[in-house]
Design a protein around this motif. Structure first.
Motif, PDB file in Angstrom:
ATOM      1  N   LYS A   1      23.177  -7.110  55.159  1.00  0.00           N
ATOM      2  CA  LYS A   1      22.874  -7.828  56.393  1.00  0.00           C
ATOM      3  C   LYS A   1      23.985  -8.812  56.735  1.00  0.00           C
ATOM      4  O   LYS A   1      24.376  -8.937  57.904  1.00  0.00           O
ATOM      5  N   GLU A   2      24.479  -9.515  55.723  1.00  0.00           N
ATOM      6  CA  GLU A   2      25.559 -10.477  55.939  1.00  0.00           C
ATOM      7  C   GLU A   2      26.833  -9.757  56.404  1.00  0.00           C
ATOM      8  O   GLU A   2      27.534 -10.226  57.307  1.00  0.00           O
ATOM      9  N   LEU A   3      27.123  -8.617  55.810  1.00  0.00           N
ATOM     10  CA  LEU A   3      28.294  -7.836  56.210  1.00  0.00           C
ATOM     11  C   LEU A   3      28.169  -7.386  57.671  1.00  0.00           C
ATOM     12  O   LEU A   3      29.114  -7.514  58.455  1.00  0.00           O
TER      13      LEU A   3
ATOM     14  N   ASN B   1      30.001 -10.094  64.655  1.00  0.00           N
ATOM     15  CA  ASN B   1      30.672 -11.289  65.138  1.00  0.00           C
ATOM     16  C   ASN B   1      32.149 -11.002  65.399  1.00  0.00           C
ATOM     17  O   ASN B   1      32.693 -11.405  66.422  1.00  0.00           O
TER      18      ASN B   1
ATOM     19  N   ASN C   1      20.404  -7.998  51.419  1.00  0.00           N
ATOM     20  CA  ASN C   1      20.875  -9.250  52.009  1.00  0.00           C
ATOM     21  C   ASN C   1      22.387  -9.260  52.162  1.00  0.00           C
ATOM     22  O   ASN C   1      22.910  -9.749  53.164  1.00  0.00           O
ATOM     23  N   SER C   2      23.103  -8.685  51.195  1.00  0.00           N
ATOM     24  CA  SER C   2      24.564  -8.633  51.314  1.00  0.00           C
ATOM     25  C   SER C   2      24.978  -7.689  52.438  1.00  0.00           C
ATOM     26  O   SER C   2      25.944  -7.962  53.163  1.00  0.00           O
TER      27      SER C   2
ATOM     28  N   LYS D   1      18.717  -8.211  46.944  1.00  0.00           N
ATOM     29  CA  LYS D   1      20.039  -8.850  46.934  1.00  0.00           C
ATOM     30  C   LYS D   1      21.061  -7.958  47.637  1.00  0.00           C
ATOM     31  O   LYS D   1      21.878  -8.433  48.431  1.00  0.00           O
TER      32      LYS D   1
ATOM     33  N   LYS E   1      26.400  -8.749  60.008  1.00  0.00           N
ATOM     34  CA  LYS E   1      26.484  -9.947  60.843  1.00  0.00           C
ATOM     35  C   LYS E   1      27.946 -10.324  61.084  1.00  0.00           C
ATOM     36  O   LYS E   1      28.349 -10.600  62.215  1.00  0.00           O
ATOM     37  N   ARG E   2      28.737 -10.283  60.025  1.00  0.00           N
ATOM     38  CA  ARG E   2      30.162 -10.618  60.163  1.00  0.00           C
ATOM     39  C   ARG E   2      30.908  -9.590  61.005  1.00  0.00           C
ATOM     40  O   ARG E   2      31.765  -9.945  61.808  1.00  0.00           O
TER      41      ARG E   2
END
Length: 51
Positions: free
Chosen positions: A35-37, A43, A32-33, A29, A39-40
């Motif tokens: 990875k999301e950070l 971007n 995954n958080s 978990k 990614k943002r």
């Protein structure tokens, strides 16, 4: 004749994950958080957005 748990002191209940499984779930978990950070952030850097 009653069934004994496979290991002494351990219950055969499948409803509660083992300590190792619980730690692995928490780590996944967290990964995954992160990875999301990332990614943002990528971007935002690519679009020139201000965070």
């Amino acid at each position: 004749m009653t069934m004994r748990p496979p290991f002494p002191g351990k219950s055969s209940s499948a409803s509660k994950p083992s300590g190792t499984e619980e730690r692995r779930r928490i780590i996944e978990k967290y990964i995954n958080s992160l990875k999301e950070l990332l990614k943002r952030l990528r971007n935002a850097l690519n679009t020139g957005a201000v965070l």
